[in-house]
Write a protein that holds these residues in place. Sequence first.
Motif, PDB file in Angstrom:
ATOM      1  N   HIS A   1       9.547  -1.493   9.247  1.00 22.19           N
ATOM      2  CA  HIS A   1      10.014  -2.742   9.849  1.00 22.19           C
ATOM      3  C   HIS A   1      11.184  -2.471  10.779  1.00 22.19           C
ATOM      4  CE1 HIS A   1      11.048  -6.994  10.154  1.00 22.19           C
ATOM      5  NE2 HIS A   1       9.905  -7.254   9.561  1.00 22.19           N
TER       6      HIS A   1
ATOM      7  N   GLN B   1      16.780  -5.429  10.939  1.00 25.33           N
ATOM      8  CA  GLN B   1      17.155  -6.827  11.153  1.00 25.33           C
ATOM      9  C   GLN B   1      18.675  -6.934  11.272  1.00 25.33           C
ATOM     10  OE1 GLN B   1      15.069  -8.463   7.760  1.00 25.33           O
ATOM     11  NE2 GLN B   1      13.459  -9.206   9.094  1.00 25.33           N
TER      12      GLN B   1
ATOM     13  N   HIS C   1       3.142  -8.029   8.985  1.00 24.05           N
ATOM     14  CA  HIS C   1       2.616  -9.321   9.440  1.00 24.05           C
ATOM     15  C   HIS C   1       2.609  -9.348  10.953  1.00 24.05           C
ATOM     16  CE1 HIS C   1       6.592 -10.934  10.750  1.00 24.05           C
ATOM     17  NE2 HIS C   1       7.040 -10.040   9.883  1.00 24.05           N
TER      18      HIS C   1
ATOM     19  N   GLU D   1       6.075 -15.765   8.182  1.00 24.92           N
ATOM     20  CA  GLU D   1       7.294 -16.440   8.645  1.00 24.92           C
ATOM     21  C   GLU D   1       7.412 -17.885   8.177  1.00 24.92           C
ATOM     22  OE1 GLU D   1       9.550 -14.785   9.723  1.00 24.92           O
ATOM     23  OE2 GLU D   1       8.847 -13.112  10.928  1.00 24.92           O
TER      24      GLU D   1
ATOM     25  N   ASP E   1       8.997  -7.399  15.463  1.00 29.22           N
ATOM     26  CA  ASP E   1       9.054  -7.865  14.083  1.00 29.22           C
ATOM     27  C   ASP E   1       7.641  -7.995  13.518  1.00 29.22           C
ATOM     28  OD1 ASP E   1       9.638  -9.026  11.661  1.00 29.22           O
ATOM     29  OD2 ASP E   1       9.824 -11.035  12.485  1.00 29.22           O
ATOM     30  N   GLY E   2       7.334  -7.242  12.508  1.00 27.53           N
ATOM     31  CA  GLY E   2       6.008  -7.324  11.889  1.00 27.53           C
ATOM     32  C   GLY E   2       4.960  -6.502  12.619  1.00 27.53           C
TER      33      GLY E   2
HETATM   34 ZN   LIG Z   1       9.041  -9.277   9.690  1.00 33.73          ZN
END
Ligand SMILES: [Zn+2]
Length: 262
Positions: A224, A227, A119, A165, A130-131
């Motif tokens: 990815h 996290q 994304h 998100e 992120d994404g």
């Molecule tokens: Zn993400």
Amino acid sequence: MSVKPMTRREFTLRTAGAAAGAFVSVRGEPGQARQKSTTLRVDGDRLNRWVKELSVFGRTPEGGVSRVAFSEADHQARSYVRRLLEEAGLDTRIDAAGNLIGRRTSSDPLFPPLWTGSHIDSVPEGGNYDGNVGSLAAIEVVRTLQERSVALRHPLDVVIFSNEEGGKTGSRAVSGELERRELELPTASGRTIGEGIRFIGGDPARLDEARRGPGEIAAFLELHVEQGGILEQAGVDIGVVEGIVGIRRWNVKVQGFANHAG
Ligand SMILES: [Zn+2]
């Protein structure tokens, strides 16, 4: 998130082995598929350039991005990524849920597509990886396959999911979990989910068409950023996610009066 650390060597061996054995063949050179595929390398400079170019859309003064789904910045960023998909030679379309999909056709139309992507919308005050890394890395892989004339038996679809998100709209439409009543929910962009889908080129009236049943997608792979900091601390380059944090949100109203204990 539970991650089983894997060394880069293990990862490379596994993925290259799977790719060569399962579906890769090099055009016009049948017996050499394995040898060719294991020497493929993406262009890191190009990938980093794209990450930088994408970071312009919704940039914050602190150097991150606020590119919430269905905002102007999200819309512009999706147009930018669509251009990259087209430059990579993919046939692009936007499905009913607003997912941007680029397809690389295969040598055998009978095989279901492989999906890869991520994304590009962000949380408010989000970061640049992120994404974005998963989305742009997928395009880089396609560019590399094109440049090296590697033919796959499966079509290869790069997918940029809509509103990851703010409700995982696009991916849940694909799995058939998105409920029609969610279309009325507001998002951080000021648009409802339904309005937002229309804004980025989807059609909420035809949501069912975005759905993919079991077996319609051969496999899905998303790269990815970590996290957390486990791999980084362990000095491991890459890991395979075996589970992720489940998030639940409640609005709680407490009635009573405040005293010294809260
Ligand atoms: Zn993400």
